[in-house]
Design a protein around this motif. Sequence first.
Motif, PDB file in Angstrom:
ATOM      1  N   GLY A  53       0.820  -1.217   0.000  1.00 26.39           N
ATOM      2  CA  GLY A  53       0.000   0.000   0.000  1.00 26.39           C
ATOM      3  C   GLY A  53       0.848   1.259   0.000  1.00 26.39           C
ATOM      4  O   GLY A  53       0.551   2.222  -0.711  1.00 26.39           O
ATOM      5  N   LEU A  54       1.912   1.247   0.789  1.00 23.55           N
ATOM      6  CA  LEU A  54       2.818   2.397   0.826  1.00 23.55           C
ATOM      7  C   LEU A  54       3.486   2.607  -0.525  1.00 23.55           C
ATOM      8  O   LEU A  54       3.612   3.750  -0.997  1.00 23.55           O
ATOM      9  CB  LEU A  54       3.869   2.190   1.914  1.00 23.55           C
ATOM     10  CG  LEU A  54       4.910   3.289   2.068  1.00 23.55           C
ATOM     11  CD1 LEU A  54       4.237   4.568   2.561  1.00 23.55           C
ATOM     12  CD2 LEU A  54       5.995   2.860   3.026  1.00 23.55           C
ATOM     13  N   THR A  55       3.880   1.524  -1.167  1.00 22.40           N
ATOM     14  CA  THR A  55       4.512   1.628  -2.486  1.00 22.40           C
ATOM     15  C   THR A  55       3.562   2.262  -3.502  1.00 22.40           C
ATOM     16  O   THR A  55       3.944   3.170  -4.240  1.00 22.40           O
ATOM     17  CB  THR A  55       4.954   0.241  -2.969  1.00 22.40           C
ATOM     18  OG1 THR A  55       5.878  -0.307  -2.036  1.00 22.40           O
ATOM     19  CG2 THR A  55       5.597   0.313  -4.343  1.00 22.40           C
ATOM     20  N   PHE A  56       2.315   1.782  -3.539  1.00 23.83           N
ATOM     21  CA  PHE A  56       1.346   2.363  -4.474  1.00 23.83           C
ATOM     22  C   PHE A  56       1.035   3.814  -4.121  1.00 23.83           C
ATOM     23  O   PHE A  56       0.846   4.646  -5.009  1.00 23.83           O
ATOM     24  CB  PHE A  56       0.068   1.525  -4.523  1.00 23.83           C
ATOM     25  CG  PHE A  56       0.209   0.303  -5.368  1.00 23.83           C
ATOM     26  CD1 PHE A  56       0.452   0.398  -6.722  1.00 23.83           C
ATOM     27  CD2 PHE A  56       0.111  -0.955  -4.799  1.00 23.83           C
ATOM     28  CE1 PHE A  56       0.590  -0.742  -7.505  1.00 23.83           C
ATOM     29  CE2 PHE A  56       0.243  -2.099  -5.571  1.00 23.83           C
ATOM     30  CZ  PHE A  56       0.488  -1.992  -6.928  1.00 23.83           C
ATOM     31  N   GLY A  57       0.982   4.132  -2.841  1.00 20.64           N
ATOM     32  CA  GLY A  57       0.749   5.510  -2.428  1.00 20.64           C
ATOM     33  C   GLY A  57       1.853   6.440  -2.889  1.00 20.64           C
ATOM     34  O   GLY A  57       1.602   7.544  -3.382  1.00 20.64           O
ATOM     35  N   VAL A  58       3.094   5.998  -2.749  1.00 21.12           N
ATOM     36  CA  VAL A  58       4.232   6.810  -3.186  1.00 21.12           C
ATOM     37  C   VAL A  58       4.228   6.966  -4.700  1.00 21.12           C
ATOM     38  O   VAL A  58       4.479   8.067  -5.223  1.00 21.12           O
ATOM     39  CB  VAL A  58       5.549   6.187  -2.683  1.00 21.12           C
ATOM     40  CG1 VAL A  58       6.749   6.822  -3.351  1.00 21.12           C
ATOM     41  CG2 VAL A  58       5.655   6.311  -1.173  1.00 21.12           C
ATOM     42  N   LEU A  59       3.934   5.886  -5.423  1.00 20.75           N
ATOM     43  CA  LEU A  59       3.871   5.987  -6.884  1.00 20.75           C
ATOM     44  C   LEU A  59       2.765   6.947  -7.326  1.00 20.75           C
ATOM     45  O   LEU A  59       2.954   7.739  -8.256  1.00 20.75           O
ATOM     46  CB  LEU A  59       3.647   4.604  -7.497  1.00 20.75           C
ATOM     47  CG  LEU A  59       4.831   3.645  -7.418  1.00 20.75           C
ATOM     48  CD1 LEU A  59       4.418   2.261  -7.902  1.00 20.75           C
ATOM     49  CD2 LEU A  59       6.001   4.168  -8.219  1.00 20.75           C
ATOM     50  N   PHE A  60       1.616   6.901  -6.658  1.00 23.18           N
ATOM     51  CA  PHE A  60       0.520   7.806  -6.977  1.00 23.18           C
ATOM     52  C   PHE A  60       0.925   9.257  -6.720  1.00 23.18           C
ATOM     53  O   PHE A  60       0.673  10.142  -7.543  1.00 23.18           O
ATOM     54  CB  PHE A  60      -0.709   7.446  -6.138  1.00 23.18           C
ATOM     55  CG  PHE A  60      -1.881   8.351  -6.356  1.00 23.18           C
ATOM     56  CD1 PHE A  60      -2.653   8.248  -7.497  1.00 23.18           C
ATOM     57  CD2 PHE A  60      -2.208   9.311  -5.413  1.00 23.18           C
ATOM     58  CE1 PHE A  60      -3.735   9.090  -7.705  1.00 23.18           C
ATOM     59  CE2 PHE A  60      -3.284  10.160  -5.606  1.00 23.18           C
ATOM     60  CZ  PHE A  60      -4.049  10.043  -6.754  1.00 23.18           C
ATOM     61  N   ALA A  61       1.591   9.504  -5.579  1.00 23.29           N
ATOM     62  CA  ALA A  61       2.011  10.870  -5.253  1.00 23.29           C
ATOM     63  C   ALA A  61       3.043  11.384  -6.256  1.00 23.29           C
ATOM     64  O   ALA A  61       2.980  12.546  -6.684  1.00 23.29           O
ATOM     65  CB  ALA A  61       2.577  10.913  -3.833  1.00 23.29           C
ATOM     66  N   MET A  62       3.983  10.531  -6.646  1.00 27.59           N
ATOM     67  CA  MET A  62       4.988  10.964  -7.612  1.00 27.59           C
ATOM     68  C   MET A  62       4.352  11.263  -8.960  1.00 27.59           C
ATOM     69  O   MET A  62       4.756  12.207  -9.648  1.00 27.59           O
ATOM     70  CB  MET A  62       6.076   9.898  -7.764  1.00 27.59           C
ATOM     71  CG  MET A  62       6.966   9.781  -6.556  1.00 27.59           C
ATOM     72  SD  MET A  62       8.416   8.715  -6.716  1.00 27.59           S
ATOM     73  CE  MET A  62       7.854   7.341  -7.659  1.00 27.59           C
ATOM     74  N   ASP A  63       3.347  10.495  -9.354  1.00 32.64           N
ATOM     75  CA  ASP A  63       2.662  10.744 -10.613  1.00 32.64           C
ATOM     76  C   ASP A  63       1.908  12.071 -10.568  1.00 32.64           C
ATOM     77  O   ASP A  63       1.893  12.816 -11.543  1.00 32.64           O
ATOM     78  CB  ASP A  63       1.711   9.599 -10.936  1.00 32.64           C
ATOM     79  CG  ASP A  63       1.136   9.714 -12.329  1.00 32.64           C
ATOM     80  OD1 ASP A  63       1.925   9.873 -13.278  1.00 32.64           O
ATOM     81  OD2 ASP A  63      -0.109   9.651 -12.457  1.00 32.64           O
ATOM     82  N   ARG A  64       1.292  12.373  -9.422  1.00 31.59           N
ATOM     83  CA  ARG A  64       0.591  13.665  -9.282  1.00 31.59           C
ATOM     84  C   ARG A  64       1.562  14.828  -9.400  1.00 31.59           C
ATOM     85  O   ARG A  64       1.276  15.827 -10.069  1.00 31.59           O
ATOM     86  CB  ARG A  64      -0.110  13.747  -7.926  1.00 31.59           C
ATOM     87  CG  ARG A  64      -1.465  13.115  -7.918  1.00 31.59           C
ATOM     88  CD  ARG A  64      -2.178  13.359  -6.636  1.00 31.59           C
ATOM     89  NE  ARG A  64      -2.610  14.750  -6.537  1.00 31.59           N
ATOM     90  CZ  ARG A  64      -3.192  15.270  -5.481  1.00 31.59           C
ATOM     91  NH1 ARG A  64      -3.415  14.539  -4.423  1.00 31.59           N
ATOM     92  NH2 ARG A  64      -3.579  16.524  -5.466  1.00 31.59           N
ATOM     93  N   VAL A  65       2.718  14.710  -8.775  1.00 24.28           N
ATOM     94  CA  VAL A  65       3.726  15.775  -8.854  1.00 24.28           C
ATOM     95  C   VAL A  65       4.187  15.946 -10.294  1.00 24.28           C
ATOM     96  O   VAL A  65       4.316  17.073 -10.792  1.00 24.28           O
ATOM     97  CB  VAL A  65       4.918  15.465  -7.928  1.00 24.28           C
ATOM     98  CG1 VAL A  65       6.083  16.392  -8.195  1.00 24.28           C
ATOM     99  CG2 VAL A  65       4.492  15.548  -6.467  1.00 24.28           C
ATOM    100  N   ARG A  66       4.419  14.837 -10.985  1.00 25.45           N
ATOM    101  CA  ARG A  66       4.853  14.905 -12.382  1.00 25.45           C
ATOM    102  C   ARG A  66       3.808  15.591 -13.251  1.00 25.45           C
ATOM    103  O   ARG A  66       4.120  16.452 -14.072  1.00 25.45           O
ATOM    104  CB  ARG A  66       5.131  13.499 -12.917  1.00 25.45           C
ATOM    105  CG  ARG A  66       5.625  13.478 -14.365  1.00 25.45           C
ATOM    106  CD  ARG A  66       5.657  12.066 -14.923  1.00 25.45           C
ATOM    107  NE  ARG A  66       4.357  11.410 -14.911  1.00 25.45           N
ATOM    108  CZ  ARG A  66       3.430  11.554 -15.860  1.00 25.45           C
ATOM    109  NH1 ARG A  66       3.651  12.353 -16.873  1.00 25.45           N
ATOM    110  NH2 ARG A  66       2.284  10.903 -15.779  1.00 25.45           N
TER     111      ARG A  66
END
Length: 77
Positions: A53-66
């Motif tokens: 869950g943490l991994t997917f959360g971090v990937l989602f946050a990085m995609d939003r920033v991008r």
Amino acid sequence: MTHRLGNLAALVVSSTVALVVAASPAGAQQLVDAGKENGGGALAFVLFAALVGLTFGVLFAMDRVRRRRQEEQEQQR
């Protein structure tokens, strides 16, 4: 330019930490016993699910920033 230096510093620090963790003898040891005694299997499953869950959360946050940076760059043009 400041963002690039910050990203480079983060890359160097994270690479160093990953190298130290991978090279340490504790990296090969089992941190959570997944045996059936004392609920170890349940704890291992919960920790694994939390990590995923943490991994997917971090990937989602990085995609939003991008996406936000990409939108800002398109608006500046």
